[in-house]
Design a protein around this motif. Structure first.
Motif, PDB file in Angstrom:
ATOM      1  N   LYS A   1      -5.169   5.652   1.399  1.00  0.00           N
ATOM      2  CA  LYS A   1      -4.350   4.456   1.255  1.00  0.00           C
ATOM      3  C   LYS A   1      -4.974   3.544   0.194  1.00  0.00           C
ATOM      4  N   GLY A   2      -4.129   2.929  -0.604  1.00  0.00           N
ATOM      5  CA  GLY A   2      -4.638   2.019  -1.628  1.00  0.00           C
ATOM      6  C   GLY A   2      -3.537   1.106  -2.127  1.00  0.00           C
TER       7      GLY A   2
ATOM      8  N   SER B   1       4.925   7.664   1.647  1.00  0.00           N
ATOM      9  CA  SER B   1       3.923   6.741   2.197  1.00  0.00           C
ATOM     10  C   SER B   1       4.469   5.842   3.297  1.00  0.00           C
TER      11      SER B   1
ATOM     12  N   ALA C   1       1.797   4.417   5.328  1.00  0.00           N
ATOM     13  CA  ALA C   1       0.697   3.663   4.697  1.00  0.00           C
ATOM     14  C   ALA C   1       0.455   2.300   5.341  1.00  0.00           C
TER      15      ALA C   1
ATOM     16  N   LYS D   1      -1.788   4.125  -9.719  1.00  0.00           N
ATOM     17  CA  LYS D   1      -1.243   5.279  -8.999  1.00  0.00           C
ATOM     18  C   LYS D   1      -0.795   4.906  -7.595  1.00  0.00           C
ATOM     19  N   TRP D   2      -1.332   3.795  -7.062  1.00  0.00           N
ATOM     20  CA  TRP D   2      -0.939   3.371  -5.716  1.00  0.00           C
ATOM     21  C   TRP D   2       0.265   2.426  -5.726  1.00  0.00           C
ATOM     22  N   SER D   3       0.793   2.121  -6.902  1.00  0.00           N
ATOM     23  CA  SER D   3       1.923   1.203  -6.945  1.00  0.00           C
ATOM     24  C   SER D   3       3.192   1.895  -6.465  1.00  0.00           C
TER      25      SER D   3
ATOM     26  N   PRO E   1       0.800  -1.225   0.000  1.00  0.00           N
ATOM     27  CA  PRO E   1       0.000   0.000   0.000  1.00  0.00           C
ATOM     28  C   PRO E   1       0.837   1.280   0.000  1.00  0.00           C
ATOM     29  N   THR E   2       0.296   2.285  -0.652  1.00  0.00           N
ATOM     30  CA  THR E   2       0.868   3.636  -0.582  1.00  0.00           C
ATOM     31  C   THR E   2      -0.305   4.604  -0.422  1.00  0.00           C
ATOM     32  N   ILE E   3       0.032   5.890  -0.397  1.00  0.00           N
ATOM     33  CA  ILE E   3      -0.998   6.916  -0.295  1.00  0.00           C
ATOM     34  C   ILE E   3      -1.003   7.715  -1.592  1.00  0.00           C
ATOM     35  N   ALA E   4      -2.183   7.939  -2.133  1.00  0.00           N
ATOM     36  CA  ALA E   4      -2.290   8.767  -3.343  1.00  0.00           C
ATOM     37  C   ALA E   4      -3.613   9.526  -3.297  1.00  0.00           C
TER      38      ALA E   4
ATOM     39  N   ASP F   1      -7.112  10.608  -4.118  1.00  0.00           N
ATOM     40  CA  ASP F   1      -8.173   9.742  -4.624  1.00  0.00           C
ATOM     41  C   ASP F   1      -9.476  10.498  -4.850  1.00  0.00           C
TER      42      ASP F   1
END
Lengths: 321, 170
Positions: free
Chosen positions: A173-174, A78, A81, A181-183, A46-49, A51
């Motif tokens: 978080k995603g 992140s 995250a 985009k969360w990769s 997970p990372t933060i982007a 949304d």
């Protein structure tokens, strides 16, 4: 305990470690584990982007959706995250972004009052959480990354006189499986380590010109020649791309078996490049943790087994009872 | 228009079990496990781990359809084991393997400090040493002193230390 012998104890050797780049060797495990790690790094760490975007004023040349999409693609630091909640699992809020557990709010307000074109960049994004900022902004303040004077931020849109952009954005978080985009990973690759064996006896039957033309047949510089002894040696085994050109060349020269090349099936060379959202080394650690969580989630639950035990006569009969 | 929601790929719907299994009606010690919202990542490591179990006669997995977000793992074992036992054992072994992997990876990262510390290129790096989670000026001074020397392999294993890597202006 029975079955414990089936467990493996892989080995790791780190070759190169930078904030956004990592090269390491993974040994004594199989391709399924290497590939699972690669897949998890790409799509499940997970990372933060950003949304959700609420646009207040947009008189720029780009439409609202276009700008929202661009904002989403900006990598944010992140490190938090892994400890954050997914907003769909968060019961502390109604998902409007005011929640400390699952979201981070950003504000952006830029207006151009000059004749020159003005850039709206990631540096104009005001974060409500100092630990979650665009990665280029973080790199600038820590002065660790690339040259700070070169770094003008990630351009979101350009403004001319009188144009304005004002918005509120919520980062969540995603995972990359949901949206790329969360990769956290730019690229993750692994290759089998090649094992190259030259048949010295057969090699010595070649003339110097033949040796040189054989070495030249490889598209990458794998082999070299010792200037004094005229002996062919492996210069860089890992430059070999499994193209088999040298094997074809040896056959064409009438010397089949001149070289044997095998891919070691339990030895992998990984390269990991991070977007900057998390450090490359942390990305690997997070991937291991995520994979462990996933395995934990697919354990047989007691109630599943219980339901089976009540299967009745036939069930126990089938089990030889 | 009728595209499934993206989250369908990894959120188990309400009222659905993550893992369920069905015994084979004809073969003793054979069963199919349906794992919801998983893919090749789990399917392949599970299958390969099951192949390492001598009691497992057959293990395979399939992803029935790219838009059905589930995998089916089929296991057939010898009579002294059962598919559920083999399944649980495989997960336990993989879990232990990953714990080990995490340990050796972190050790490998720590090992880099030793390598960096032994070369001349360390001038841009300094390492803050915290002994037993307490900032220790003495430890840091000792570490700084050692940076100039060629080896300092004695650090680590005996003391419980945490290392932080920072870039400093030195």
């Amino acid at each position: 305990m029975e079955g414990a012998k089936n467990q493996r104890f892989p080995k790791i050797k780190i070759r190169e470690m930078k904030d956004d780049y990592l090269k390491f060797e993974l040994r004594e495990t199989d391709a399924s584990m290497a590939n699972a790690l690669r897949r998890v790094m790409l799509a499940e760490v997970p990372t933060i982007a950003i949304d959700l975007v609420e646009i207040e004023v947009n008189s720029t040349v780009l439409n609202d959706e276009f700008i929202s999409h661009r904002l989403g693609l900006i990598p944010l630091t992140s490190d938090r995250a892994m400890d954050m909640r997914f907003s769909r699992d968060c019961d502390a809020c109604d998902g409007d972004g005011q929640c400390e557990y699952c979201s981070v709010e950003f504000h952006l307000s830029v207006r151009c009052d000059q004749d020159q074109t003005q850039d709206v960049t990631s540096a104009d994004l005001q974060s409500t959480d100092p630990t979650v900022v665009p990665v280029d902004v973080a790199a600038r303040s820590s002065s660790s990354g690339y040259d700070a004077s070169e770094n003008r931020g990630i351009i979101i849109v350009k403004l001319r006189r009188g144009q304005e952009l004002r918005l509120r954005a919520i980062a969540r978080k995603g995972i990359g499986k949901d949206h790329a985009k969360w990769s956290p990973a730019a690229t993750v690759t692994f290759m089998y380590e090649p094992e190259i064996r030259i048949n010295e006896e057969l090699m010595e039957s070649l003339s110097l010109e033949e040796k040189n033309s054989w070495i030249e047949s490889s598209p990458t510089k794998v082999f070299g020649i010792d200037p004094n002894t005229h002996q062919v040696m492996v210069v860089d085994a890992e430059a070999y791309t499994y193209d088999e050109e040298v094997i074809k060349k040896a056959e064409a020269m009438g010397k089949p078996g001149l070289v044997e090349i095998e891919a070691k099936e339990d030895s992998f060379i990984f390269t990991v490049e991070s977007t900057g959202a998390v450090k490359a080394s942390q990305l690997v650690i997070n991937a291991i943790d995520v994979l462990k969580q996933k395995l934990d989630a697919v354990r047989l639950s007691d109630d599943t087994v219980e339901a089976d035990d009540q299967f009745g006569e036939l069930g126990s009969h089938m089990r030889g009872g | 228009m009728n595209a499934p929601d993206r989250y369908e790929r990894f959120v188990v719907p309400d009222g659905t079990k993550k893992v369920s299994y069905e015994r084979d009606t004809k073969i003793i010690n054979a069963a199919s496990f349906t794992v919801e919202r998983e893919d090749h990542t789990i399917g392949n490591i599970l299958r390969m781990q099951l192949h390492r179990d001598p009691n497992v006669l057959f293990a395979g997995y399939k992803l029935p359809h790219p838009l059905q977000y589930k995998i089916i793992v089929r296991i057939h074992t010898a009579s002294q084991s059962s598919p559920m036992q083999a399944y649980n054992q495989a997960i336990n072994d993989l879990d232990k393997e990953l714990s080990h992997l995490k340990g050796v990876f972190e050790y490998g990262m720590y090992g880099r400090f030793l390598v960096w510390g032994s070369g001349p290129r360390i001038s841009v790096l300094f390492v803050e040493l915290i002994v037993q989670n307490k900032p220790s000026g003495r430890g840091f001074e000792a570490f700084k002193g050692l940076l100039g020397e060629s080896t300092f392999g004695c650090f680590g294993s005996t003391q419980r230390c945490r290392y932080y890597q920072r870039r400093g202006k030195q």
